[in-house]
Motif scaffolding. Structure first.
Motif, mmCIF file in Angstrom:
data_model
loop_
_atom_site.group_PDB
_atom_site.id
_atom_site.type_symbol
_atom_site.label_atom_id
_atom_site.label_comp_id
_atom_site.label_asym_id
_atom_site.label_seq_id
_atom_site.Cartn_x
_atom_site.Cartn_y
_atom_site.Cartn_z
ATOM 1 N N GLY A 10 3.600 -39.439 30.265
ATOM 2 C CA GLY A 10 2.813 -38.357 29.684
ATOM 3 C C GLY A 10 3.576 -37.519 28.675
ATOM 4 N N VAL A 11 4.605 -38.114 28.019
ATOM 5 C CA VAL A 11 5.415 -37.376 27.045
ATOM 6 C C VAL A 11 5.607 -38.228 25.791
ATOM 7 N N PRO A 12 5.861 -37.604 24.628
ATOM 8 C CA PRO A 12 6.244 -38.373 23.442
ATOM 9 C C PRO A 12 7.605 -39.035 23.667
ATOM 10 N N ILE A 13 7.824 -40.161 23.055
ATOM 11 C CA ILE A 13 9.093 -40.874 23.218
ATOM 12 C C ILE A 13 10.270 -39.982 22.846
ATOM 13 N N VAL A 14 10.143 -39.219 21.764
ATOM 14 C CA VAL A 14 11.243 -38.376 21.309
ATOM 15 C C VAL A 14 11.659 -37.364 22.370
ATOM 16 N N GLU A 15 10.715 -36.885 23.167
ATOM 17 C CA GLU A 15 11.050 -35.912 24.212
ATOM 18 C C GLU A 15 11.776 -36.579 25.371
ATOM 19 N N PHE A 16 11.505 -37.860 25.597
ATOM 20 C CA PHE A 16 12.208 -38.595 26.652
ATOM 21 C C PHE A 16 13.706 -38.692 26.327
ATOM 22 N N TYR A 17 14.036 -38.921 25.052
ATOM 23 C CA TYR A 17 15.437 -39.044 24.649
ATOM 24 C C TYR A 17 16.058 -37.709 24.235
ATOM 25 N N GLY A 18 15.225 -36.704 23.962
ATOM 26 C CA GLY A 18 15.738 -35.386 23.593
ATOM 27 C C GLY A 18 15.570 -35.097 22.118
ATOM 28 N N LEU A 37 10.608 -43.008 13.603
ATOM 29 C CA LEU A 37 10.646 -41.543 13.487
ATOM 30 C C LEU A 37 11.009 -40.897 14.820
ATOM 31 N N HIS A 38 10.515 -41.437 15.922
ATOM 32 C CA HIS A 38 10.855 -40.892 17.243
ATOM 33 C C HIS A 38 12.356 -40.981 17.510
ATOM 34 N N VAL A 39 12.956 -42.133 17.245
ATOM 35 C CA VAL A 39 14.381 -42.274 17.541
ATOM 36 C C VAL A 39 15.217 -41.495 16.530
ATOM 37 N N ALA A 40 14.762 -41.422 15.281
ATOM 38 C CA ALA A 40 15.485 -40.633 14.271
ATOM 39 C C ALA A 40 15.538 -39.165 14.651
ATOM 40 N N PHE A 41 14.434 -38.641 15.158
ATOM 41 C CA PHE A 41 14.370 -37.225 15.530
ATOM 42 C C PHE A 41 15.116 -36.931 16.834
ATOM 43 N N ALA A 42 15.561 -37.970 17.527
ATOM 44 C CA ALA A 42 16.353 -37.780 18.746
ATOM 45 C C ALA A 42 17.853 -37.813 18.466
ATOM 46 N N CYS A 43 18.251 -38.009 17.201
ATOM 47 C CA CYS A 43 19.676 -38.108 16.849
ATOM 48 C C CYS A 43 20.096 -36.892 16.028
ATOM 49 N N PRO A 44 21.084 -36.132 16.489
ATOM 50 C CA PRO A 44 21.463 -34.910 15.786
ATOM 51 C C PRO A 44 22.050 -35.151 14.398
ATOM 52 N N HIS A 45 22.639 -36.326 14.148
ATOM 53 C CA HIS A 45 23.260 -36.589 12.859
ATOM 54 C C HIS A 45 22.340 -37.331 11.892
ATOM 55 N N GLN A 50 2.250 -34.389 19.102
ATOM 56 C CA GLN A 50 2.719 -34.097 20.461
ATOM 57 C C GLN A 50 2.070 -35.006 21.496
ATOM 58 N N LYS A 51 1.434 -36.087 21.045
ATOM 59 C CA LYS A 51 0.742 -36.986 21.959
ATOM 60 C C LYS A 51 1.739 -37.884 22.696
ATOM 61 N N PRO A 52 1.388 -38.342 23.898
ATOM 62 C CA PRO A 52 2.300 -39.199 24.669
ATOM 63 C C PRO A 52 2.598 -40.521 23.965
ATOM 64 N N GLY A 53 3.734 -41.096 24.294
ATOM 65 C CA GLY A 53 4.114 -42.373 23.701
ATOM 66 C C GLY A 53 4.365 -42.235 22.222
#
Length: 363
Positions: A116-124, A308-316, A348-351
């Motif tokens: 029930g969460v976006p992928i980006v929120e799972f990784y941070g 985009l989800h994985v890019a937004f989970a990387c600080p650099h 903000q939708k899941p997945g």
């Protein structure tokens, strides 16, 4: 929650306009799609568009792999073990990043929906939105200027210009573009392995001048000639982006070893094989103080959104070049991300946050 079914299909997606890069012209693009349904009705969607000339895999091969008994054996497995399924697929289909990317993306989509969460929120999440560049293909000066003006009207502020056929003509195109659009616009170039070292040095000298002023240069030399880049200054190498030279963790480690030929890594899910593999490359880059540039091929909204989800989970993460779905005349999914004034942001939708129409799935 168990996997109920896995289905793959191949779809030829027309482009709204053809474009040319060094050595190739494209008017349509194949994408392979993967649909994973869970017992509770959740559907995860994955997609892949591997470039055969870069990774040696075609969409037809990806489709064949995704229809094998190995992949079908995942039916009945628990979606919470999706990392294990991805690793098993990587072991069974080595050097097949399109196959792995489609499965990896679909599993991530299904699992995050299950949570029930976006992928980006799972990784941070590390970023809320970032601007993307939009690409101008190899063409004459007049057409380059016309496309540049049109993209600026659409709200984009970063242009990526394909180069690599003739360095003097390339410099002239960029100079005219800069003259037309001014200094407020960022310009990047992608030589697609089209230069030798002498041509690159000519372009670099021009790129540093105010009337050209190029931010980044993607993959200027052919794969295998990376050591020649060490003849350049450290400052010059900081503006260079590894693209075709960077495919997997092994190549990332080599390129991250001092002295580094590139200052930026272009990570594409279609080269490395999905989100998990991309995170491996991102970790190597972070430890080597290399900035991240996230790119794509001509791809479905599904795989662009996954990037985009994985890019937004990387600080650099510093640069986005995720315009690969903008010129598609059709797709099997909608949604995923928002484009506002040249910037990309996730819903903000899941997945992956996709809308999928089952009626569009090819029989």
């Amino acid at each position: 929650m168990k996997i109920k079914s896995i289905q793959a299909c191949l779809k030829n997606l027309a482009l709204t306009k053809p474009y040319r890069i060094a050595g190739h012209t494209f008017s349509e693009v194949e994408n392979v799609f993967l649909k994973i349904e869970l017992e509770n009705g959740i559907i995860g969607i994955g997609a892949a568009s591997p470039a055969e000339e870069v990774v040696g895999e075609t969409c037809a091969q990806s489709l064949k792999n995704l229809q094998t008994d190995e992949i079908q054996s995942f039916v009945g497995r628990d979606i919470r073990h999706f990392h294990t399924l991805i690793h098993e697929t990587a072991d069974h289909f080595p050097q097949q990043p399109g196959t792995l990317a489609a499965l990896d993306i679909a599993l991530h989509d299904a699992f995050a929906q299950f949570l029930g969460v976006p992928i980006v929120e799972f990784y941070g999440r590390q970023h809320l939105f970032l601007p993307t560049s939009v690409t101008i293909g190899l063409m004459g000066v007049a057409d380059t200027l016309a496309e540049g003006v049109e993209y600026i009207k659409q709200g984009f502020r970063i242009l990526k210009v394909k180069t690599g056929d003739n360095v003097q003509e390339d410099v002239e195109r960029i100079r005219k573009l800069r003259e037309k659009l001014g200094r407020a616009i960022l310009i990047r170039v992608d030589a697609n392995q089209g230069y030798d070292l002498a041509a690159l040095q000519i372009f670099l000298r021009a790129a540093e001048r105010a009337d050209v002023n190029v931010e980044l240069i993607e993959q200027p030399l052919p794969v295998g000639q990376e050591k020649q880049l060490l003849e350049l200054t450290t400052a010059q190498r900081q503006t260079l982006v590894a693209d075709e030279s960077l495919k997997d963790a092994r190549s990332a480690i080599a390129l991250a070893t001092e002295p580094k030929p590139f200052g930026v890594f272009n990570i594409k899910l279609m080269k490395c094989g999905g989100l998990l593999a991309a995170l491996d490359l991102a970790t190597i880059a972070r430890l080597a103080d290399i900035r991240l540039f996230w790119g794509c091929n001509d791809e479905s909204i599904a795989s662009i959104t996954a990037t985009l989800h994985v890019a937004f989970a990387c600080p650099h993460t510093r640069y986005l070049d995720l315009d690969g779905s903008f010129d598609l005349a059709e797709d099997l999914v909608r949604g995923g991300f928002l484009l506002r004034d040249g910037c990309l942001e996730l819903t903000q939708k899941p997945g992956l946050g996709l809308t999928f129409d089952p009626a569009k799935w090819p029989n």
